[in-house]
Design an enzyme around this catalytic site. Structure first.
Site, short mmCIF file in Angstrom:
data_model
loop_
_atom_site.label_atom_id
_atom_site.label_comp_id
_atom_site.label_asym_id
_atom_site.label_seq_id
_atom_site.Cartn_x
_atom_site.Cartn_y
_atom_site.Cartn_z
N ASP A 147 -33.31 -23.49 -22.75
CA ASP A 147 -32.27 -22.45 -22.83
C ASP A 147 -32.73 -21.28 -23.70
O ASP A 147 -33.07 -21.47 -24.86
CB ASP A 147 -30.99 -23.05 -23.41
CG ASP A 147 -30.44 -24.12 -22.50
OD1 ASP A 147 -30.10 -23.78 -21.35
OD2 ASP A 147 -30.37 -25.30 -22.91
N ASP A 167 -39.29 -24.66 -24.58
CA ASP A 167 -37.86 -24.86 -24.80
C ASP A 167 -37.21 -24.41 -23.49
O ASP A 167 -37.83 -23.66 -22.72
CB ASP A 167 -37.41 -23.99 -25.98
CG ASP A 167 -35.90 -23.98 -26.13
OD1 ASP A 167 -35.31 -25.08 -26.18
OD2 ASP A 167 -35.31 -22.89 -26.18
N ASP A 210 -37.54 -19.61 -28.32
CA ASP A 210 -36.78 -18.39 -28.61
C ASP A 210 -36.02 -18.48 -29.92
O ASP A 210 -35.39 -17.50 -30.32
CB ASP A 210 -35.78 -18.10 -27.47
CG ASP A 210 -34.69 -19.16 -27.39
OD1 ASP A 210 -33.51 -18.78 -27.30
OD2 ASP A 210 -35.00 -20.36 -27.44
#
Length: 201
Positions: free
Chosen positions: A23, A21, A177
């Site tokens: 960001d 991922d 995250d």
């Protein structure tokens, strides 16, 4: 003595590709994205709490605006607000930093196995973030908002990345995250490693 950074423990197994991922995972951009969101939404008197912002991590920009419209009975023009939010993000982009424990794995494994970025952000946003940190050339492919029909927690973005890299889903390791991202990885039949959010570090 420097501060000991939390090291990422990878699941056991031989992986043939790493899917990241962007960001909050490769780049510690979530605080900057939040600043941009707060500024643009203030123009519409729209509240966007930090916990909600992080809970919705991985959701495409247009989807966030549409969801806020429904939640607050607003009529924010989705495309216009999305463009303005991106523009504000680009203004503060020079302040961007990498997430050290993820960067370590990128530096260590680059050249040994292929990498892909799988993001809910626009291609422009992902490209700009990676360019600021000099990481763009490390990724074989970028899967961004607009490349898939169903966003995370649907497995489609991760499955598309695996297909583009020519690697079976079960041979991919996902770095994420957000819970939404971890769910998407699980649904794709991929192992995953959870990167801590800024406040968990």
């Amino acid at each position: 003595m420097g501060v000991e950074l939390p090291k990422l423990t990878l699941p056991k197994g031989t992986f043939k590709a790493y899917l990241f991922d962007c960001d909050g995972t490769i780049v510690n951009s979530m605080p900057l994205h939040y600043v941009a969101w707060k500024r643009v939404l203030a123009e519409w008197n729209c509240e966007f709490g930090e916990q909600t912002f992080y809970a919705w991590g991985g959701m495409p920009v247009a989807e966030i605006i549409a969801t806020l419209n429904v939640r607050d009975g607003l009529a924010m023009p989705v495309e216009e607000v999305a463009k303005r939010k991106e523009a504000l993000y680009f203004e503060i982009l020079p302040e961007l930093k990498a997430v050290p424990e993820v960067l370590e794995h990128i530096e260590f494994s680059h050249g040994h196995i292929p990498f892909a970025v799988v993001s809910g952000s626009t291609r422009d946003s992902v490209t700009a973030s990676l360019e600021v940190l000099g990481l763009l050339d490390k990724f074989e492919t970028l899967v961004c908002a607009g490349d898939y029909e169903q966003s995370k927690p649907d497995p489609e973005p991760f499955l598309l990345a695996a297909k583009r890299l020519g690697v079976k889903p079960e041979d991919c390791l996902v770095f994420e995250d957000t819970e939404m991202g971890i769910q998407a990885a699980m649904a794709a039949g991929m192992a995953s490693v959870k990167v801590l959010q800024p406040w968990e570090r």
